[in-house]
Design a protein around this motif. Sequence first.
Motif, PDB file in Angstrom:
ATOM      1  N   GLU A 118      72.873   7.284  84.526  1.00 15.38           N
ATOM      2  CA  GLU A 118      73.849   6.210  84.334  1.00 15.38           C
ATOM      3  C   GLU A 118      73.627   5.400  83.063  1.00 15.38           C
ATOM      4  OE1 GLU A 118      76.653   5.715  86.094  1.00 15.38           O
ATOM      5  OE2 GLU A 118      76.047   7.574  87.078  1.00 15.38           O
ATOM      6  N   THR A 119      72.453   5.495  82.462  1.00 18.55           N
ATOM      7  CA  THR A 119      72.171   4.670  81.285  1.00 18.55           C
ATOM      8  C   THR A 119      71.935   5.460  80.002  1.00 18.55           C
ATOM      9  OG1 THR A 119      69.813   4.575  81.825  1.00 18.55           O
ATOM     10  CG2 THR A 119      71.190   2.787  82.653  1.00 18.55           C
ATOM     11  N   VAL A 120      71.638   6.752  80.079  1.00 20.37           N
ATOM     12  CA  VAL A 120      71.257   7.518  78.887  1.00 20.37           C
ATOM     13  C   VAL A 120      72.188   8.724  78.691  1.00 20.37           C
ATOM     14  CG1 VAL A 120      69.426   8.829  77.754  1.00 20.37           C
ATOM     15  CG2 VAL A 120      68.840   6.820  79.128  1.00 20.37           C
ATOM     16  N   THR A 121      72.727   8.835  77.474  1.00 22.66           N
ATOM     17  CA  THR A 121      73.561   9.969  77.091  1.00 22.66           C
ATOM     18  C   THR A 121      73.040  10.543  75.786  1.00 22.66           C
ATOM     19  OG1 THR A 121      75.504   8.951  78.116  1.00 22.66           O
ATOM     20  CG2 THR A 121      75.918  10.709  76.530  1.00 22.66           C
ATOM     21  N   VAL A 122      72.920  11.857  75.721  1.00 21.54           N
ATOM     22  CA  VAL A 122      72.528  12.568  74.501  1.00 21.54           C
ATOM     23  C   VAL A 122      73.782  13.221  73.939  1.00 21.54           C
ATOM     24  CG1 VAL A 122      71.125  14.424  73.549  1.00 21.54           C
ATOM     25  CG2 VAL A 122      70.211  13.020  75.390  1.00 21.54           C
ATOM     26  N   ARG A 123      73.975  13.119  72.633  1.00 22.43           N
ATOM     27  CA  ARG A 123      75.136  13.725  71.996  1.00 22.43           C
ATOM     28  C   ARG A 123      74.702  14.423  70.716  1.00 22.43           C
ATOM     29  NH1 ARG A 123      74.554   8.705  70.791  1.00 22.43           N
ATOM     30  NH2 ARG A 123      74.987   7.878  68.733  1.00 22.43           N
ATOM     31  N   GLY A 154      79.342  18.885  52.923  1.00 22.79           N
ATOM     32  CA  GLY A 154      79.270  20.230  53.480  1.00 22.79           C
ATOM     33  C   GLY A 154      78.831  20.166  54.938  1.00 22.79           C
ATOM     34  N   ARG A 155      78.402  21.303  55.461  1.00 18.30           N
ATOM     35  CA  ARG A 155      77.994  21.363  56.870  1.00 18.30           C
ATOM     36  C   ARG A 155      76.810  20.437  57.114  1.00 18.30           C
ATOM     37  NH1 ARG A 155      76.243  26.498  57.369  1.00 18.30           N
ATOM     38  NH2 ARG A 155      78.385  27.227  57.572  1.00 18.30           N
ATOM     39  N   ARG A 156      76.893  19.712  58.248  1.00 15.75           N
ATOM     40  CA  ARG A 156      75.790  18.837  58.618  1.00 15.75           C
ATOM     41  C   ARG A 156      75.725  18.721  60.135  1.00 15.75           C
ATOM     42  NH1 ARG A 156      79.982  16.751  56.290  1.00 15.75           N
ATOM     43  NH2 ARG A 156      81.061  14.917  57.039  1.00 15.75           N
ATOM     44  N   TYR A 157      74.533  18.492  60.600  1.00 16.07           N
ATOM     45  CA  TYR A 157      74.264  18.427  62.033  1.00 16.07           C
ATOM     46  C   TYR A 157      73.840  17.004  62.384  1.00 16.07           C
ATOM     47  CZ  TYR A 157      73.870  23.405  61.088  1.00 16.07           C
ATOM     48  OH  TYR A 157      74.111  24.687  60.672  1.00 16.07           O
ATOM     49  N   TYR A 158      74.081  16.636  63.626  1.00 15.07           N
ATOM     50  CA  TYR A 158      73.633  15.318  64.059  1.00 15.07           C
ATOM     51  C   TYR A 158      73.258  15.382  65.529  1.00 15.07           C
ATOM     52  CZ  TYR A 158      78.283  14.761  66.119  1.00 15.07           C
ATOM     53  OH  TYR A 158      79.406  14.934  66.862  1.00 15.07           O
ATOM     54  N   ILE A 159      72.413  14.445  65.906  1.00 14.49           N
ATOM     55  CA  ILE A 159      72.031  14.270  67.303  1.00 14.49           C
ATOM     56  C   ILE A 159      71.830  12.766  67.505  1.00 14.49           C
ATOM     57  CG2 ILE A 159      69.579  14.610  66.921  1.00 14.49           C
ATOM     58  CD1 ILE A 159      69.614  16.094  69.696  1.00 14.49           C
ATOM     59  N   GLY A 160      72.190  12.297  68.649  1.00 16.06           N
ATOM     60  CA  GLY A 160      72.053  10.878  68.920  1.00 16.06           C
ATOM     61  C   GLY A 160      71.777  10.607  70.385  1.00 16.06           C
ATOM     62  N   LEU A 161      71.326   9.432  70.652  1.00 16.91           N
ATOM     63  CA  LEU A 161      71.005   9.007  72.010  1.00 16.91           C
ATOM     64  C   LEU A 161      71.610   7.626  72.207  1.00 16.91           C
ATOM     65  CD1 LEU A 161      68.964   9.676  74.490  1.00 16.91           C
ATOM     66  CD2 LEU A 161      67.586   7.912  73.404  1.00 16.91           C
ATOM     67  N   THR A 162      72.306   7.453  73.329  1.00 16.17           N
ATOM     68  CA  THR A 162      72.837   6.150  73.686  1.00 16.17           C
ATOM     69  C   THR A 162      72.158   5.704  74.980  1.00 16.17           C
ATOM     70  OG1 THR A 162      74.982   6.669  72.723  1.00 16.17           O
ATOM     71  CG2 THR A 162      74.908   4.845  74.284  1.00 16.17           C
ATOM     72  N   ALA A 163      71.612   4.513  74.964  1.00 14.09           N
ATOM     73  CA  ALA A 163      70.960   3.947  76.162  1.00 14.09           C
ATOM     74  C   ALA A 163      71.601   2.608  76.443  1.00 14.09           C
ATOM     75  CB  ALA A 163      69.459   3.798  75.937  1.00 14.09           C
ATOM     76  N   ARG A 164      72.101   2.443  77.666  1.00 13.74           N
ATOM     77  CA  ARG A 164      72.733   1.185  78.079  1.00 13.74           C
ATOM     78  C   ARG A 164      71.797   0.456  79.028  1.00 13.74           C
ATOM     79  NH1 ARG A 164      76.772   4.822  77.360  1.00 13.74           N
ATOM     80  NH2 ARG A 164      78.679   4.126  76.401  1.00 13.74           N
ATOM     81  N   PHE A 165      71.603  -0.825  78.788  1.00 12.49           N
ATOM     82  CA  PHE A 165      70.700  -1.617  79.623  1.00 12.49           C
ATOM     83  C   PHE A 165      71.454  -2.746  80.248  1.00 12.49           C
ATOM     84  CE2 PHE A 165      68.101   0.350  76.383  1.00 12.49           C
ATOM     85  CZ  PHE A 165      67.122   0.947  77.145  1.00 12.49           C
TER      86      PHE A 165
END
Length: 165
Positions: A118-123, A154-165
């Motif tokens: 419920e608090t953490v999403t990886v994208r 050009g081509r690029r990659y990304y990763i992220g993390l969202t944490a809700r408190f």
Amino acid sequence: MKTSGTDFQVDWVVALADVGGPHWGTVALNVIGTKLQEWKRQDLPGGAFTDRKGTISNTFGLTLPEWKFLSTLSWNYDPFSLGVRWRYQGSVENFNNREQVLDAVNYFDLNGSWKLNETVTVRGGVNNLTDKQPRVYSPSIAANTDPSSYDLVGRRYYIGLTARF
């Protein structure tokens, strides 16, 4: 300046089960577009108006294709989502050299997310999946393109993390 055109947006969401498919979430489509009718500028007070629709200029941000689209198709099956985005910009001719035409450009991006709880999403995702290079022409600016309109990286990659408190 005189500008006219049509901006439009279409949003559509359907549950796969509602159209006879399995209970595997929803599919969503979003399309945002612009059809430029005219973009006229008067360079001197009292002078004639010049229509620059379908042209690119020596100034950043003066890329004025007749058509532009941003479309996203996504599949959402909680806790996962996957999507593909299509960025389209129509062809333009160099306003200062009408013999130089820059073809339309298509960029494709992929994205996904996973809601861990419920608090953490990886994208994450990939932008400019096909590594499409920017359109180049002969402006009086560095880079030989308009970086506000074309993808320079050009081509690029990304990763992220969202944490809700």
